[in-house]
Design an enzyme around this catalytic site. Structure first.
Site, short mmCIF file in Angstrom:
data_model
loop_
_atom_site.label_atom_id
_atom_site.label_comp_id
_atom_site.label_asym_id
_atom_site.label_seq_id
_atom_site.Cartn_x
_atom_site.Cartn_y
_atom_site.Cartn_z
N GLY A 32 0.85 -1.19 0.00
CA GLY A 32 0.00 0.00 0.00
C GLY A 32 0.88 1.23 0.00
O GLY A 32 2.10 1.15 0.18
N LEU A 33 0.24 2.38 -0.17
CA LEU A 33 0.96 3.65 -0.23
C LEU A 33 1.72 3.93 1.08
O LEU A 33 1.38 3.35 2.12
CB LEU A 33 -0.03 4.79 -0.47
CG LEU A 33 -0.73 4.81 -1.83
CD1 LEU A 33 -1.86 5.86 -1.80
CD2 LEU A 33 0.26 5.12 -2.95
N SER A 34 2.66 4.83 1.00
CA SER A 34 3.34 5.30 2.20
C SER A 34 2.27 5.90 3.13
O SER A 34 1.39 6.63 2.68
CB SER A 34 4.37 6.36 1.82
OG SER A 34 5.03 6.82 2.97
N SER A 36 -0.08 4.29 4.56
CA SER A 36 -1.36 3.56 4.53
C SER A 36 -1.54 2.73 5.80
O SER A 36 -2.64 2.26 6.07
CB SER A 36 -1.45 2.68 3.28
OG SER A 36 -0.40 1.73 3.26
N GLY A 37 -0.46 2.51 6.54
CA GLY A 37 -0.57 1.79 7.82
C GLY A 37 0.17 0.47 7.86
O GLY A 37 -0.02 -0.32 8.80
N LYS A 38 1.04 0.22 6.90
CA LYS A 38 1.73 -1.08 6.81
C LYS A 38 2.56 -1.39 8.06
O LYS A 38 2.41 -2.45 8.66
CB LYS A 38 2.63 -1.14 5.56
CG LYS A 38 1.88 -0.97 4.25
CD LYS A 38 2.80 -1.04 3.05
CE LYS A 38 3.87 0.04 3.01
NZ LYS A 38 3.34 1.42 2.90
N SER A 106 5.89 -1.84 -2.16
CA SER A 106 5.86 -2.81 -3.28
C SER A 106 4.81 -2.41 -4.31
O SER A 106 3.79 -3.09 -4.45
CB SER A 106 5.67 -4.24 -2.77
OG SER A 106 4.72 -4.37 -1.74
P1 ADP Z 1 3.38 2.84 6.20
O1 ADP Z 1 4.21 1.78 6.85
O2 ADP Z 1 2.32 2.28 5.29
O3 ADP Z 1 4.18 3.92 5.56
P2 ADP Z 1 2.88 3.76 8.87
O4 ADP Z 1 2.32 2.59 9.64
O5 ADP Z 1 4.31 4.11 9.04
O6 ADP Z 1 2.50 3.55 7.34
O7 ADP Z 1 2.03 5.05 9.17
C1 ADP Z 1 0.62 5.03 9.25
C2 ADP Z 1 0.16 6.20 10.10
O8 ADP Z 1 -1.27 6.15 10.16
C3 ADP Z 1 0.66 6.06 11.54
O9 ADP Z 1 0.96 7.36 12.01
C4 ADP Z 1 -0.55 5.48 12.27
O10 ADP Z 1 -0.57 5.84 13.63
C5 ADP Z 1 -1.71 6.12 11.51
N1 ADP Z 1 -2.96 5.36 11.57
C6 ADP Z 1 -4.16 5.88 11.92
N2 ADP Z 1 -5.12 4.94 11.92
C7 ADP Z 1 -4.53 3.79 11.55
C8 ADP Z 1 -5.02 2.46 11.36
N3 ADP Z 1 -6.30 2.14 11.55
N4 ADP Z 1 -4.14 1.50 10.96
C9 ADP Z 1 -2.84 1.83 10.75
N5 ADP Z 1 -2.32 3.07 10.90
C10 ADP Z 1 -3.15 4.06 11.31
#
Ligand code: ADP
Length: 197
Positions: A32-34, A36-38, A106
């Site tokens: 997923g996008l940067s 996105s919550g990965k 990815s």
């Molecule tokens: P990625 O790894 O996709 O770049 P991150 O996990 O580093 O994303 O960042 C996601 C951001 O979104 C974090 O600051 C997280 O706290 C926030 N967020 C808010 N709600 C959610 C959720 N339901 N699931 C995952 N992240 C969330």
């Protein structure tokens, strides 16, 4: 390239290690996008699994780029090589009996397909975090979208570089709509349904 190389098998097999850990190894591939919550989801899954006495490990995009893949940049070729190496590492860790959770944008279908091929489709669970770019940009926890908009980053996924939507992920989650806890539960349910937990 593989001339003069012979694959060797020791006395301990993957099945022996799985039995030792009382689990079935597999890879949960988050894409997923940067923002996105990965990473958030990956570490939350790891914590729940670990507390449940499952041996697991997160391969996280930024962490891997600090070390193993520190020589790679963000052009198409390097992004592909980044994913290929991660898939090979995930495969080795699965062979070691571990459950692996990968957290990488990815963005390209062909790279995720290759990862599936390397890891083995029966062990590969593609989870697409479909959180919209508007939401990701609003979150922007690392300030990367801001930098991309300012032109300080020139090949940022979703802005100057494409993200190809997964064709048939085993799960799609919009983290704007489901909490971290709900997402973890949904992912683990998929593993259970497939006999991995
Ligand atoms: P990625 O790894 O996709 O770049 P991150 O996990 O580093 O994303 O960042 C996601 C951001 O979104 C974090 O600051 C997280 O706290 C926030 N967020 C808010 N709600 C959610 C959720 N339901 N699931 C995952 N992240 C969330």
């Amino acid at each position: 390239m593989t001339d003069n190389i012979t694959k060797t098998q020791g006395f301990v097999f993957k099945e022996d290690r799985e039995q030792f850990f009382a689990q079935t190894a597999c890879t949960i591939w988050l894409t997923g996008l940067s923002a996105s919550g990965k990473s958030t989801l990956a570490y939350a899954i790891e914590k729940v699994l670990f507390d449940n006495k499952n041996m697991c490990y997160v391969l996280d995009g930024d962490n891997i780029r600090y070390g193993l893949n520190s020589n790679l940049k963000f052009g198409t070729e390097d992004r592909s090589e980044n994913i290929r190496r991660v898939a090979e590492v995930a495969k080795l860790m699965n062979d070691a009996g571990l459950i692996v959770i990968t957290s990488f944008i990815s963005p390209f279908n062909k790279d995720r397909e290759l990862a599936k091929e390397i890891i083995g489709k029966e062990n590969f669970f593609e989870v697409y975090l479909s959180t919209s770019i508007q939401e990701c940009e609003k979150r922007d926890p690392k300030g990367l979208y801001q930098k991309a908009r300012n032109g300080e980053i020139t090949d940022f996924t979703g802005i100057q570089s494409p993200y190809e939507t997964p064709i048939s992920p085993c799960l799609q989650l919009d983290t704007k709509l489901s909490s971290v806890e709900e997402s973890v539960a949904t992912v683990l349910e998929i593993l259970k349904l497939n006999g991995k937990l």
